[in-house]
Design a protein around this motif. Structure first.
Motif, PDB file in Angstrom:
ATOM      1  N   ASP A 149      -6.446  17.776  42.866  1.00 44.93           N
ATOM      2  CA  ASP A 149      -6.008  18.745  43.866  1.00 44.93           C
ATOM      3  C   ASP A 149      -5.241  18.092  45.024  1.00 44.93           C
ATOM      4  N   PRO A 150      -4.202  17.317  44.729  1.00 49.05           N
ATOM      5  CA  PRO A 150      -3.461  16.672  45.820  1.00 49.05           C
ATOM      6  C   PRO A 150      -2.680  17.699  46.629  1.00 49.05           C
ATOM      7  N   GLN A 151      -2.566  17.434  47.916  1.00 50.04           N
ATOM      8  CA  GLN A 151      -1.700  18.251  48.769  1.00 50.04           C
ATOM      9  C   GLN A 151      -0.245  17.835  48.640  1.00 50.04           C
ATOM     10  N   LEU A 152      -0.036  16.594  48.209  1.00 53.99           N
ATOM     11  CA  LEU A 152       1.315  16.032  48.175  1.00 53.99           C
ATOM     12  C   LEU A 152       1.400  14.999  47.058  1.00 53.99           C
ATOM     13  N   TRP A 153       2.528  15.006  46.357  1.00 44.15           N
ATOM     14  CA  TRP A 153       2.831  13.966  45.375  1.00 44.15           C
ATOM     15  C   TRP A 153       4.029  13.157  45.872  1.00 44.15           C
ATOM     16  N   ILE A 154       3.930  11.822  45.791  1.00 43.59           N
ATOM     17  CA  ILE A 154       5.013  10.941  46.225  1.00 43.59           C
ATOM     18  C   ILE A 154       5.479  10.105  45.041  1.00 43.59           C
ATOM     19  N   TRP A 155       6.741  10.285  44.651  1.00 40.86           N
ATOM     20  CA  TRP A 155       7.369   9.444  43.643  1.00 40.86           C
ATOM     21  C   TRP A 155       7.771   8.105  44.291  1.00 40.86           C
ATOM     22  N   LEU A 156       7.438   7.001  43.624  1.00 39.52           N
ATOM     23  CA  LEU A 156       7.748   5.674  44.150  1.00 39.52           C
ATOM     24  C   LEU A 156       8.828   4.963  43.348  1.00 39.52           C
ATOM     25  N   GLY A 157       9.577   5.699  42.548  1.00 35.87           N
ATOM     26  CA  GLY A 157      10.701   5.111  41.838  1.00 35.87           C
ATOM     27  C   GLY A 157      10.483   4.973  40.343  1.00 35.87           C
ATOM     28  N   ASP A 158      11.611   4.758  39.619  1.00 37.68           N
ATOM     29  CA  ASP A 158      11.612   4.773  38.160  1.00 37.68           C
ATOM     30  C   ASP A 158      10.989   6.075  37.674  1.00 37.68           C
ATOM     31  N   ASN A 159      11.432   7.147  38.312  1.00 38.93           N
ATOM     32  CA  ASN A 159      10.926   8.481  38.004  1.00 38.93           C
ATOM     33  C   ASN A 159      11.381   8.932  36.617  1.00 38.93           C
ATOM     34  N   ILE A 160      12.543   8.432  36.212  1.00 42.05           N
ATOM     35  CA  ILE A 160      13.015   8.521  34.830  1.00 42.05           C
ATOM     36  C   ILE A 160      13.591   7.164  34.464  1.00 42.05           C
ATOM     37  N   TYR A 161      13.855   6.974  33.186  1.00 42.25           N
ATOM     38  CA  TYR A 161      14.512   5.757  32.709  1.00 42.25           C
ATOM     39  C   TYR A 161      15.869   6.157  32.138  1.00 42.25           C
ATOM     40  N   ALA A 162      16.925   5.731  32.835  1.00 46.14           N
ATOM     41  CA  ALA A 162      18.286   6.121  32.456  1.00 46.14           C
ATOM     42  C   ALA A 162      19.227   4.938  32.642  1.00 46.14           C
ATOM     43  N   ASP A 163      18.834   3.786  32.094  1.00 49.18           N
ATOM     44  CA  ASP A 163      19.610   2.560  32.291  1.00 49.18           C
ATOM     45  C   ASP A 163      21.032   2.701  31.754  1.00 49.18           C
ATOM     46  N   ARG A 164      21.979   2.375  32.635  1.00 49.33           N
ATOM     47  CA  ARG A 164      23.406   2.388  32.321  1.00 49.33           C
ATOM     48  C   ARG A 164      23.902   3.742  31.803  1.00 49.33           C
ATOM     49  N   ALA A 165      23.153   4.791  32.104  1.00 52.65           N
ATOM     50  CA  ALA A 165      23.579   6.129  31.696  1.00 52.65           C
ATOM     51  C   ALA A 165      24.724   6.605  32.593  1.00 52.65           C
ATOM     52  N   THR A 166      25.577   7.446  32.070  1.00 48.08           N
ATOM     53  CA  THR A 166      26.568   8.122  32.894  1.00 48.08           C
ATOM     54  C   THR A 166      25.842   9.126  33.782  1.00 48.08           C
ATOM     55  N   LEU A 167      26.522   9.636  34.796  1.00 44.98           N
ATOM     56  CA  LEU A 167      25.896  10.630  35.653  1.00 44.98           C
ATOM     57  C   LEU A 167      25.513  11.873  34.845  1.00 44.98           C
ATOM     58  N   GLY A 168      26.339  12.242  33.883  1.00 48.07           N
ATOM     59  CA  GLY A 168      26.017  13.385  33.040  1.00 48.07           C
ATOM     60  C   GLY A 168      24.779  13.145  32.204  1.00 48.07           C
ATOM     61  N   GLN A 169      24.669  11.953  31.644  1.00 48.22           N
ATOM     62  CA  GLN A 169      23.488  11.614  30.858  1.00 48.22           C
ATOM     63  C   GLN A 169      22.247  11.565  31.740  1.00 48.22           C
ATOM     64  N   ARG A 170      22.397  10.983  32.941  1.00 47.90           N
ATOM     65  CA  ARG A 170      21.242  10.893  33.850  1.00 47.90           C
ATOM     66  C   ARG A 170      20.787  12.300  34.242  1.00 47.90           C
ATOM     67  N   ARG A 171      21.719  13.185  34.467  1.00 50.39           N
ATOM     68  CA  ARG A 171      21.400  14.567  34.790  1.00 50.39           C
ATOM     69  C   ARG A 171      20.567  15.206  33.674  1.00 50.39           C
ATOM     70  N   GLU A 172      20.901  14.904  32.434  1.00 53.84           N
ATOM     71  CA  GLU A 172      20.153  15.460  31.307  1.00 53.84           C
ATOM     72  C   GLU A 172      18.746  14.882  31.230  1.00 53.84           C
ATOM     73  N   TRP A 173      18.587  13.600  31.563  1.00 49.81           N
ATOM     74  CA  TRP A 173      17.254  13.002  31.566  1.00 49.81           C
ATOM     75  C   TRP A 173      16.379  13.636  32.645  1.00 49.81           C
ATOM     76  N   TYR A 174      16.968  13.866  33.822  1.00 50.27           N
ATOM     77  CA  TYR A 174      16.224  14.575  34.871  1.00 50.27           C
ATOM     78  C   TYR A 174      15.842  15.979  34.392  1.00 50.27           C
ATOM     79  N   ARG A 175      16.779  16.650  33.723  1.00 46.79           N
ATOM     80  CA  ARG A 175      16.511  17.993  33.231  1.00 46.79           C
ATOM     81  C   ARG A 175      15.353  17.986  32.239  1.00 46.79           C
ATOM     82  N   LEU A 176      15.323  16.975  31.365  1.00 41.60           N
ATOM     83  CA  LEU A 176      14.252  16.887  30.374  1.00 41.60           C
ATOM     84  C   LEU A 176      12.889  16.823  31.059  1.00 41.60           C
ATOM     85  N   LEU A 177      12.782  16.013  32.111  1.00 44.97           N
ATOM     86  CA  LEU A 177      11.512  15.918  32.809  1.00 44.97           C
ATOM     87  C   LEU A 177      11.203  17.194  33.577  1.00 44.97           C
ATOM     88  N   LYS A 178      12.204  17.729  34.255  1.00 48.41           N
ATOM     89  CA  LYS A 178      11.940  18.873  35.119  1.00 48.41           C
ATOM     90  C   LYS A 178      11.606  20.132  34.326  1.00 48.41           C
TER      91      LYS A 178
END
Length: 340
Positions: free
Chosen positions: A66-95
């Motif tokens: 029951d946390p009041q707040l979640w803090i991401w500390l980085g490497d929230n996704i893994y998108a090494d050397r991805a294009t911005l379009g590819q990185r956007r899709e990886w974020y979409r997959l998680l979200k």
């Protein structure tokens, strides 16, 4: 938010398309975060190193606390050397993952990046498309369109929660955008961010500081591809001097190394500062590194961090925990002693 900002928010959210599903647009993560501002923080969860292609069952275990707040500390996704379009899709997959979507429908989220979501392993400020990467990160985090972070370089941010006497300030540092590995002028934060950090700490009315650093701050080991503040000794010293300049308790939150550890650092002034390294959510290793400040054993299993904050008449009492991301188990717990 005024009418122009609201319209801009809606248009930009619409432009993001698949990254922001309708169920999330219908709710308001920004409103949930704003509503939390007046509440004293008592339960804060945090973590790092989340491979979006792996199972995301850990959100269920984190929600159980029951946390009041979640803090991401980085490497929230893994998108090494991805294009911005590819990185956007990886974020979409998680979200759009059902477990994560359910979690953020209930829990306000803050966060910054590290190397794998910024661009590539150990990437620094020379990345040419870092502003495009920034835009994707802020959309993923649902950062409000009137937030000052959108108008300045980098993704460093600051938020205050709770009334006077029970106020927590959460400061999130950006260790990528300004990083310069030039041998004659090595820089981690950059002067703009240093000025911001100094003002936030020295002018704050907070009763507790939580400072997010994607990289480990106190470990004496930082060599080759294993990053840490130790590789930037002048910046590490500057940070310690700044923390010593406030009499308020400080807890550093870090990630990156795929293990969990709790440290108690005694600054040259005699002031104790705690660091909690929580990594990773979807994959971890059990490599034990030497660290004289470490309390207890290293956690080499998938984990998240948790702070239980009890507000008393004389200040916050904080229990620091490293918990399993796979089951109902506390790996390591320590009460923070801020006495000199």
């Amino acid at each position: 938010m005024d009418r122009r900002l609201f319209v801009r928010h809606c248009l930009m959210a619409s432009a993001m398309g698949p990254l922001l599903p309708k169920t999330l647009l219908a709710s308001s993560p920004t409103d949930r975060l704003t509503a939390l501002r007046d509440e004293p923080l008592r339960r804060v969860a945090f973590g790092s190193c989340n491979d979006q292609t792996k199972r995301q069952d850990h959100w269920t275990w984190i929600a159980r606390e029951d946390p009041q707040l979640w803090i991401w500390l980085g490497d929230n996704i893994y998108a090494d050397r991805a294009t911005l379009g590819q990185r956007r899709e990886w974020y979409r997959l998680l979200k759009t993952n059902a477990a994560y979507q359910k979690f953020i429908d209930q829990v306000p989220v803050l966060g910054m990046w590290d190397d794998h979501d910024y661009y590539n392993e150990n990437a620094d400020g020379s990345y040419a498309e870092k502003d495009g990467s920034k835009a994707l990160l802020l959309e993923f985090m649902d950062v409000a369109y009137d937030n000052p972070v959108r108008e300045r370089p980098g993704v460093f941010q600051s938020y205050a929660f709770g009334p006077s006497g029970r106020r927590t300030q959460v400061i999130l540092l950006d260790l990528r955008y300004f990083q310069d590995k030039n041998r004659t002028r090595r820089s981690l934060l950059g002067e703009l961010q240093w000025q911001f950090l100094e003002e936030e700490i020295l002018q704050s009315t907070a009763d507790l500081f939580l400072i997010g650093s994607s990289l480990n701050v106190s470990s004496p080991v930082a060599v080759s591809s294993l990053e840490g503040w130790r590789a930037f000794p002048e910046e590490q010293k500057r940070l310690y001097n700044l923390l010593a300049a406030t009499d308020k308790p400080c807890i550093l939150l870090s990630g990156d190394r795929h293990m969990g550890e709790i440290y108690r650092i005694v600054l040259p002034s005699g002031k104790p500062v705690y660091e909690v390294m929580s990594s990773g959510l979807t994959h971890a290793v059990g490599v034990k590194l030497p660290s004289p400040e470490r309390l207890g054993e290293m956690v080499g299993r998938k984990n998240f961090g948790f702070l239980q904050i009890d507000w008393t008449d004389v200040g916050p009492e904080v229990q620091i925990r490293l918990q399993s991301a796979e089951r109902a188990e506390v790996y390591h717990a320590r009460g923070a002693n801020f006495s000199r």
